[in-house]
Design an enzyme around this catalytic site. Sequence first.
Site, mmCIF file in Angstrom:
data_model
loop_
_atom_site.group_PDB
_atom_site.id
_atom_site.type_symbol
_atom_site.label_atom_id
_atom_site.label_comp_id
_atom_site.label_asym_id
_atom_site.label_seq_id
_atom_site.Cartn_x
_atom_site.Cartn_y
_atom_site.Cartn_z
ATOM 1 N N TYR A 45 0.952 -1.084 -0.138
ATOM 2 C CA TYR A 45 0.136 -0.032 0.051
ATOM 3 C C TYR A 45 0.810 1.124 -0.179
ATOM 4 C CZ TYR A 45 -3.519 -3.240 1.318
ATOM 5 O OH TYR A 45 -4.610 -4.485 1.216
ATOM 6 N N SER A 57 -12.809 -5.151 1.447
ATOM 7 C CA SER A 57 -13.690 -4.390 0.653
ATOM 8 C C SER A 57 -15.141 -4.851 0.960
ATOM 9 C CB SER A 57 -13.546 -4.734 -0.847
ATOM 10 O OG SER A 57 -12.111 -4.081 -1.464
ATOM 11 N N PRO A 58 -15.663 -4.769 2.292
ATOM 12 C CA PRO A 58 -16.827 -5.146 2.804
ATOM 13 C C PRO A 58 -18.107 -4.164 2.294
ATOM 14 C CG PRO A 58 -15.733 -4.214 4.632
ATOM 15 C CD PRO A 58 -14.598 -4.258 3.655
ATOM 16 N N HIS A 93 -0.150 -12.014 0.311
ATOM 17 C CA HIS A 93 -0.965 -11.243 0.018
ATOM 18 C C HIS A 93 -1.783 -11.822 -1.196
ATOM 19 C CE1 HIS A 93 -1.783 -6.605 -0.426
ATOM 20 N NE2 HIS A 93 -2.746 -7.305 -0.684
ATOM 21 N N GLY A 96 -18.125 -3.051 -0.877
ATOM 22 C CA GLY A 96 -17.868 -2.762 -2.171
ATOM 23 C C GLY A 96 -17.044 -1.733 -2.740
ATOM 24 N N ARG A 97 -16.170 -1.450 -1.996
ATOM 25 C CA ARG A 97 -15.140 -0.413 -2.497
ATOM 26 C C ARG A 97 -15.912 1.093 -2.461
ATOM 27 N NH1 ARG A 97 -10.161 -2.341 -4.001
ATOM 28 N NH2 ARG A 97 -10.244 -4.699 -4.292
ATOM 29 N N GLY A 98 -16.769 1.222 -1.393
ATOM 30 C CA GLY A 98 -17.526 2.356 -1.268
ATOM 31 C C GLY A 98 -18.877 2.401 -2.051
ATOM 32 N N PHE A 99 -18.867 1.359 -3.188
ATOM 33 C CA PHE A 99 -20.354 1.435 -3.839
ATOM 34 C C PHE A 99 -21.414 1.200 -3.121
ATOM 35 C CE2 PHE A 99 -21.066 0.478 -8.659
ATOM 36 C CZ PHE A 99 -21.954 1.035 -8.648
HETATM 37 N N1 LIG Z 1 -6.168 -8.584 0.778
HETATM 38 C C1 LIG Z 1 -6.251 -7.810 -0.204
HETATM 39 O O1 LIG Z 1 -5.965 -7.928 -1.410
HETATM 40 C C2 LIG Z 1 -7.289 -6.509 -0.331
HETATM 41 C C3 LIG Z 1 -7.800 -6.009 -1.281
HETATM 42 C C4 LIG Z 1 -8.482 -4.602 -0.941
HETATM 43 C C5 LIG Z 1 -8.444 -3.970 0.472
HETATM 44 N N2 LIG Z 1 -7.746 -4.772 1.501
HETATM 45 C C6 LIG Z 1 -8.205 -4.522 2.685
HETATM 46 O O2 LIG Z 1 -9.362 -4.012 3.101
HETATM 47 C C7 LIG Z 1 -9.775 -2.826 3.427
HETATM 48 C C8 LIG Z 1 -11.106 -2.323 3.167
HETATM 49 O O3 LIG Z 1 -11.443 -2.429 1.785
HETATM 50 P P1 LIG Z 1 -11.330 -1.304 0.655
HETATM 51 O O4 LIG Z 1 -10.864 0.075 1.249
HETATM 52 O O5 LIG Z 1 -11.020 -1.704 -0.443
HETATM 53 O O6 LIG Z 1 -13.020 -0.879 0.420
HETATM 54 P P2 LIG Z 1 -14.451 -1.004 1.417
HETATM 55 O O7 LIG Z 1 -14.063 -0.907 2.777
HETATM 56 O O8 LIG Z 1 -15.342 -1.827 0.635
HETATM 57 O O9 LIG Z 1 -14.806 0.787 0.948
HETATM 58 C C9 LIG Z 1 -13.845 1.683 1.059
HETATM 59 C C10 LIG Z 1 -14.485 2.875 0.504
HETATM 60 O O10 LIG Z 1 -15.620 3.360 1.042
HETATM 61 C C11 LIG Z 1 -15.623 4.698 1.524
HETATM 62 N N3 LIG Z 1 -16.490 4.694 2.801
HETATM 63 C C12 LIG Z 1 -16.010 3.819 4.120
HETATM 64 N N4 LIG Z 1 -17.003 4.114 4.827
HETATM 65 C C13 LIG Z 1 -17.810 4.999 4.216
HETATM 66 C C14 LIG Z 1 -19.319 5.258 4.736
HETATM 67 N N5 LIG Z 1 -19.635 5.085 5.914
HETATM 68 N N6 LIG Z 1 -19.938 6.226 3.726
HETATM 69 C C15 LIG Z 1 -19.430 6.607 2.835
HETATM 70 N N7 LIG Z 1 -18.267 5.991 2.055
HETATM 71 C C16 LIG Z 1 -17.562 5.205 2.989
HETATM 72 C C17 LIG Z 1 -14.195 4.873 1.528
HETATM 73 O O11 LIG Z 1 -13.992 6.252 1.562
HETATM 74 P P3 LIG Z 1 -13.267 7.395 2.493
HETATM 75 O O12 LIG Z 1 -11.934 6.785 2.826
HETATM 76 O O13 LIG Z 1 -13.039 8.826 1.817
HETATM 77 O O14 LIG Z 1 -14.219 7.311 3.577
HETATM 78 C C18 LIG Z 1 -13.411 4.290 0.566
HETATM 79 O O15 LIG Z 1 -13.475 4.976 -0.630
HETATM 80 C C19 LIG Z 1 -8.604 -1.925 3.045
HETATM 81 O O16 LIG Z 1 -8.384 -0.886 3.561
HETATM 82 C C20 LIG Z 1 -7.487 -2.915 3.019
HETATM 83 O O17 LIG Z 1 -6.911 -2.945 4.322
HETATM 84 C C21 LIG Z 1 -7.224 -5.938 1.108
#
Ligand SMILES: NC(=O)c1ccc[n+]([C@@H]2O[C@H](COP(=O)([O-])OP(=O)(O)OC[C@H]3O[C@@H](n4cnc5c(N)ncnc54)[C@H](OP(=O)(O)O)[C@@H]3O)[C@@H](O)[C@H]2O)c1
Length: 325
Positions: A56, A202-203, A123, A205-208
């Site tokens: 990262y 990405s719980p 990873h 859906g990456r923000g979706f």
């Molecule tokens: N093992 C792997 O290959 C892998 C891959 C991807 C991710 N990960 C890990 O999983 C973690 C979470 O996944 P992710 O960050 O990809 O996706 P996510 O948690 O599904 O979504 C994150 C996105 O949602 C937004 N968000 C968060 N809370 C919100 C809320 N309450 N209302 C509106 N928007 C919100 C965030 O924006 P803001 O930051 O602007 O709030 C960010 O853009 C990562 O940080 C990482 O540590 C691991």
Amino acid sequence: MKHIHLRDLDVSRIGLGTMGMSHAYTGAGTDDDESVRTIHRALELGVTLIDTAEVYGPYINEELVGRALKGRRDQVVLATKFGLITHTGRQGGADSSPANIRAAVEGSLKRLGTDRIDLYYQHRVDPGTPIEETVGALAELVAEGKVRHIALSEAGPETIRRAHAVHPITAVQSEYSLFTRDPEARVLPVLRELGIGFVPFSPLGRGFLTGTIRSTEQFDRNDFRADNPRFAGENFQHNLALADQVAAIAAEIGVTPAQVALAWLLAQGDDIAPIPGTRRVARIEENVAADAVRLTGEQLAALSSLPPAAGDTHTEAQMRMMERG
Ligand SMILES: NC(=O)c1ccc[n+]([C@@H]2O[C@H](COP(=O)([O-])OP(=O)(O)OC[C@H]3O[C@@H](n4cnc5c(N)ncnc54)[C@H](OP(=O)(O)O)[C@@H]3O)[C@@H](O)[C@H]2O)c1
């Protein structure tokens, strides 16, 4: 905040993913002070599982986490990942050779300002190194006290079994959400058979799934989602309609869509600890409050019957590195 066990490791059942603070998403790296405040607020709210990775940034996210945890290290279960950066001169994507792990762990320990990593993930599975060799090298790090628990990310059932036969695997981390249900068919049953915990990444859906993404116009050009099939063309419109259905259930209960998406995941088992990512204090407060959201059987059934999102979750090249399906 309720706690669960990932095998024998106690964690808050909602964690914090720190990737987006430095990497992948629009605005990453633009406000490190708010990111540090977000980590501190998470700890105040009872979050113990903090998730980062060497790749990262690269590196700068671990440095940020290390700064934020100064003086607070013992309050958290610190998770990081190796294997997407090579330190051995090897060509190509993944490198989980023992030599690379040895080099990677020293860098991560230094950047994180700690003498131990609580949960150390491979990873991505490395087709060039038998998983037995990788886990053997990790077991040596456990014996030396540099690593407390071994984990895998996006590994398939066979790899999980082979790895676990060498040394107990504490957790597997893969994408899992209302949008991405892949682990349910083959991975979750194996984890439950072997007593391994599951960490959905990405719980949201990456923000979706939060309902805040209405157009890809809001992404920077280097945002991971800008060339992601799930956020493109017809797929985007289809997925928007799904997110709207989640939002409708949230409105019915009087909570936010993000909280519904997390509450649905939490209802899938006491061996599951999602790590939603945010770099904002207000959103960690919102996400952590999902711990108290209870969905009725009817609401859970309605959410579970939603079709998965349209489009792959990654580009073709990235999908090839995952043992899905
Ligand atoms: N093992 C792997 O290959 C892998 C891959 C991807 C991710 N990960 C890990 O999983 C973690 C979470 O996944 P992710 O960050 O990809 O996706 P996510 O948690 O599904 O979504 C994150 C996105 O949602 C937004 N968000 C968060 N809370 C919100 C809320 N309450 N209302 C509106 N928007 C919100 C965030 O924006 P803001 O930051 O602007 O709030 C960010 O853009 C990562 O940080 C990482 O540590 C691991």
